[in-house]
Design an enzyme around this catalytic site. Structure first.
Site, PDB file in Angstrom:
ATOM      1  CB  SER A   9      -0.757  -0.163   1.112  1.00 44.54           C
ATOM      2  OG  SER A   9      -2.122   1.008   1.391  1.00 44.54           O
ATOM      3  CG  ASN A  10      -0.370   4.349  -0.958  1.00 45.28           C
ATOM      4  OD1 ASN A  10      -1.092   5.337  -0.402  1.00 45.28           O
ATOM      5  ND2 ASN A  10      -1.144   3.878  -1.967  1.00 45.28           N
TER       6      ASN A  10
END
Ligand code: CTP
Ligand code: CA
Length: 228
Positions: A33-34
């Site tokens: 993810s981020n």
């Protein structure tokens, strides 16, 4: 009553907002993810609601409260986001693509937890591109006014100009996420607003609520309400 609902600037408009960072599963317990918190997208959904719009918020899981008065759809992966946004886009007047979408996902998520290999100190993950949702939808826009975001860590203006042209959006909200007080996670942001043929405008560092309002007001002055 001073503020009749019908006097609000986005009365009768459908606004579709995406928010949060997508999660691409590696195995049943891990994902890529981020750092997106979802705060900017949620602020836009709230601002659009306050301006009288009928709002749909498509969000990844976040730590934020679901905004009142807004239709909420939860997604996890970029592929799920693509499905939901594509469905809702048809009847939308304004799309705000604030989600941080993974550019790559594991080629083949495995259905059991990957175990440590005692004999190998390295692990290679094979990734494959996801669909650029914004680009795909903007290419087929009709009545929709399309707003994209750009997260940059260098050459903000040059990179943003390039995205504006490549993605055929009506308004691009660019932020330098390497600056303190800007972009990911915080409660403030500073953005540069770009539209085809217009001089880029950079805001001060403001609350995400104030940035959200500015983005929507700018969209309105650039034709978001009257676009056919
Ligand atoms: N976006 C999208 N689908 C993707 C990747 C990005 O819809 N698969 C959208 C984002 O929601 C954002 C805009 O495209 O509105 C720009 O995202 P950004 O990550 O800044 O740009 P990219 O085009 O992905 O380029 P890069 O990450 O290489 O800077
Ligand atoms: Ca990207």
């Amino acid at each position: 009553v001073i503020d009749a609902e019908s006097d609000l600037p986005l009365h009768g408009k459908k606004v579709l907002v995406t928010a949060g960072g997508t999660r691409e599963m590696i195995d049943p317990v891990r994902y890529i993810s981020n750092r997106s918190s979802g705060k900017m997208g949620y602020a836009i959904a709230l601002a659009a609601r306050a301006m009288g719009a009928q709002v749909t918020l498509i969000s990844t899981p976040t730590a934020l409260k679901r905004p009142h008065g807004v239709e909420y759809i939860q997604v996890t992966t970029a592929a799920e986001l693509l499905t939901q946004v594509t469905k809702a886009f048809v009847t939308t007047d304004i799309l705000v693509m604030a989600a941080a979408v993974s550019d790559y996902r594991p080629v083949a998520p495995v259905d059991q937890k990957i175990k440590k290999q005692a004999d190998d100190a390295h692990l290679t993950l094979q990734l494959t591109e996801t669909t650029d949702i914004l680009k795909a939808l903007a290419a087929h826009k009709q009545q929709q006014f399309v707003i994209g975001f750009a997260a940059e860590t260098q050459n903000l203006l040059a990179n943003a100009e390039q995205k504006l042209a490549a993605k055929k959006v009506d308004l691009l909200v660019a932020n330098d996420v390497s600056q303190p007080g800007v972009g990911f996670n915080g409660d403030t942001n500073q953005v540069t607003l770009l539209s085809p043929g217009a001089t880029p405008v950079t805001t001060a560092v403001l609350s995400k609520a104030a940035i959200a309002q500015k983005v929507l007001e700018t969209a309105l002055t650039r034709g978001a309400a009257g676009k056919k």
